[in-house]
Design a protein around this motif. Structure first.
Motif: not given
Length: 520
Positions: A176, A192, A196, A200, A213-214, A217-218, A220-221
């Motif tokens: 990344r 950031r 991350f 993980c 990954e989607e 991210e959700k 995490d949000q």
């Protein structure tokens, strides 16, 4: 390193005008008489502190100061000494900033100071019951949950079993950073990327199933939204305002429902993987935190196992406890290495001499003495938060000659201890050598004596301390091995001002220049 604290550091939310209006309105209430009488009788034996207004206490004074809460507290410590009292509405806080007082309370008399204050109504929405590790009252429920987490997830042997998760997350982190640097002429955001990677690792440990990954991210949000929701609000300090808070309560309930519905999908996926080993879910890990919770008896001898809602709560605190705090430690660490290039060079030389041209592995970091010093110095200079999680006393007691009643919030202010010039020579200087050359023997557990306590101390010390230090060491080692870090704009000084965003992060988020190192 838990963030779901009852600590007061989010009080920066209160607008001055609103507080002024509230002060005028509330002083007309009959509650003034009761409050004044109680305050007058109690204040004689409580630690010293600024006199406050009826009902709202010192809230108005803090708001008028225009400072972050920790800055306000630092000013009061200079006036009133190392143990002070603040009244914030209905909440009384006793703030301790002396290492010897902290050791007496948390180590010598640990059982008395091992409970938590009562949670606010909003926090209870996200706890669903008393089944949490971080905020459970001191007693059999807390002991059962903590013992399960420590023995089954956070022991040194169990942590080794999750080496695959850390390696995968570290490889993703490096890729990344390389990708971001290619797209931005060498510039990368440090926090950031580091948080991350931390997230993980914890997801793998918690659920034992691979996520797209989607979904990551959700998740995490949603976890971030929860941390925002449970931040103390004005009505938490002035319960008289609760009837006017129905909208915020409804938003919290809605968020809780969404979280439960989302997380239960992964809980069921893990259940199915356990029931059908070798089935369709080939990406499932051999073990996870959830596995320890499905059939856990919350109190031995009683047939009580966590409900799905309890499982959501326990998973949420597991994820939240180690994501932002670890990410912030990496941000501060990289900032210090940029500001001290000679330390960065020495650390790189140690890595090079230890592993040669191959990639750093987890087994290597324990051999690196200077890396150990760097990480300890990061934790000393930049503890994850300004205050430990709030403590409470199980019975009325005294400390330093002052009364500590049941029901008060006992807070430990960490920077005053880790930067005390009576303990640390040149405390503002970032100097890993203080741990390398034998000049300092700082036991970060505080058992032998409190000099720094980034993970708390005593019976409520952060159970993830060992895991956190492993993650920080490995991440720093990989990032320094792969990249040379420098300031942006080139030649500029790093701004080390901090602010609280769940963890203490850099007020100006660190964006750094990276240059890939040659392995030859």
């Amino acid at each position: 390193m838990s963030l779901l604290s009852l600590s007061p550091t989010s009080l920066d939310l209160f607008p001055n005008g609103l507080l002024t209006l509230l002060a005028i309105l509330i002083t007309g209430l009959v509650l003034i008489i009761i409050t004044c009488r109680n305050h007058k009788s109690n204040r004689k034996t409580l630690p010293p502190g600024p006199p406050g207004w009826p009902v709202i206490g010192n809230l108005f004074q803090f708001a008028r100061s225009g400072k972050q809460f920790f800055e306000y507290v630092e000013d009061l410590i200079k006036i009133y000494g190392p143990i002070i009292t603040l009244r914030l509405g209905s909440r009384t806080m006793i703030i301790i900033s002396d290492a010897s007082f902290a050791h007496e309370a948390l180590i010598e008399r640990g059982a008395q100071f091992a409970t938590r204050p009562v949670e606010t109504p909003t926090r209870k929405i996200f706890s669903s019951s008393e089944i949490t590790v971080h905020s459970a009252m001191y007693g059999p429920v807390w002991r059962s949950l903590r013992r399960n987490m420590v023995q089954n997830m956070l022991s040194s042997n169990r942590l080794k079993e999750f080496g695959f998760a850390r390696k995968s997350a570290m490889d993703k982190l490096i890729e990344r950073i390389k990708s971001e640097a290619r797209d931005n002429e060498g510039l990368v955001w440090v926090l950031r990327n580091s948080r991350f990677a931390s997230f993980c690792v914890l997801l793998d440990m918690c659920f034992g199933v691979e996520m797209e990954e989607e979904s990551i991210e959700k998740m995490d949000q949603m976890m971030t939204a929860i941390l925002h929701a449970v931040d103390p609000k004005l009505h938490d300090y002035l319960p008289i305002l609760t009837p006017f808070n129905s909208g915020e309560r409804n938003r919290a309930l809605k968020l809780r429902r969404e979280l439960v519905n989302f997380v239960v999908e992964f809980i069921e996926k893990r259940r199915n993987a356990i029931r059908n080993p070798g089935g369709s879910d080939e990406t499932a890990s051999s073990f996870s935190y959830l596995d320890t919770l499905f059939d856990l008896r919350v109190v031995e001898g009683r047939e009580t196992t966590p409900s799905d809602e309890d499982l959501v709560t326990l998973c949420s605190e597991f994820l939240n406890a180690g994501t932002d705090t670890t990410g912030a430690a990496i941000e501060w660490g990289i900032a210090e290495l940029i500001a001290n290039p000679e330390i960065q060079s020495r650390l790189y030389d140690e890595i090079k001499s230890t592993v040669g041209d191959r990639t750093v592995e987890e087994k290597d970091v324990d051999k690196m003495v200077f890396l150990e010093g760097v990480v300890k110095e990061i934790l000393r200079r930049h503890p994850p938060t300004y205050f430990t999680l709030s403590h409470g006393v199980t019975e009325a007691t005294t400390l330093a000659g002052y009364s500590i009643p049941v029901g008060v919030n006992v807070e430990f202010y960490l920077p005053a201890i880790s930067e005390d010039p009576k303990i640390w020579p040149d405390p503002k200087r970032f100097d890993p050598n203080r741990f390398v050359l034998g000049r300092e023997d700082a036991d970060i557990t505080g058992v032998a004596g409190v000099k720094m306590m980034p993970f708390g101390a005593g019976r409520r010390i952060c159970p993830g301390m060992g895991m956190a230090t492993v993650h920080v060491k490995l991440m720093i080692a990989r990032m320094v091995q792969e990249f040379e870090w420098s300031a942006y704009p080139p030649g500029s000084d790093v701004n080390f001002a901090g602010k609280l965003v769940f963890a203490v992060v850099m007020k100006k988020p660190l964006r750094a220049m990276v240059k890939s190192r040659s392995r030859n």
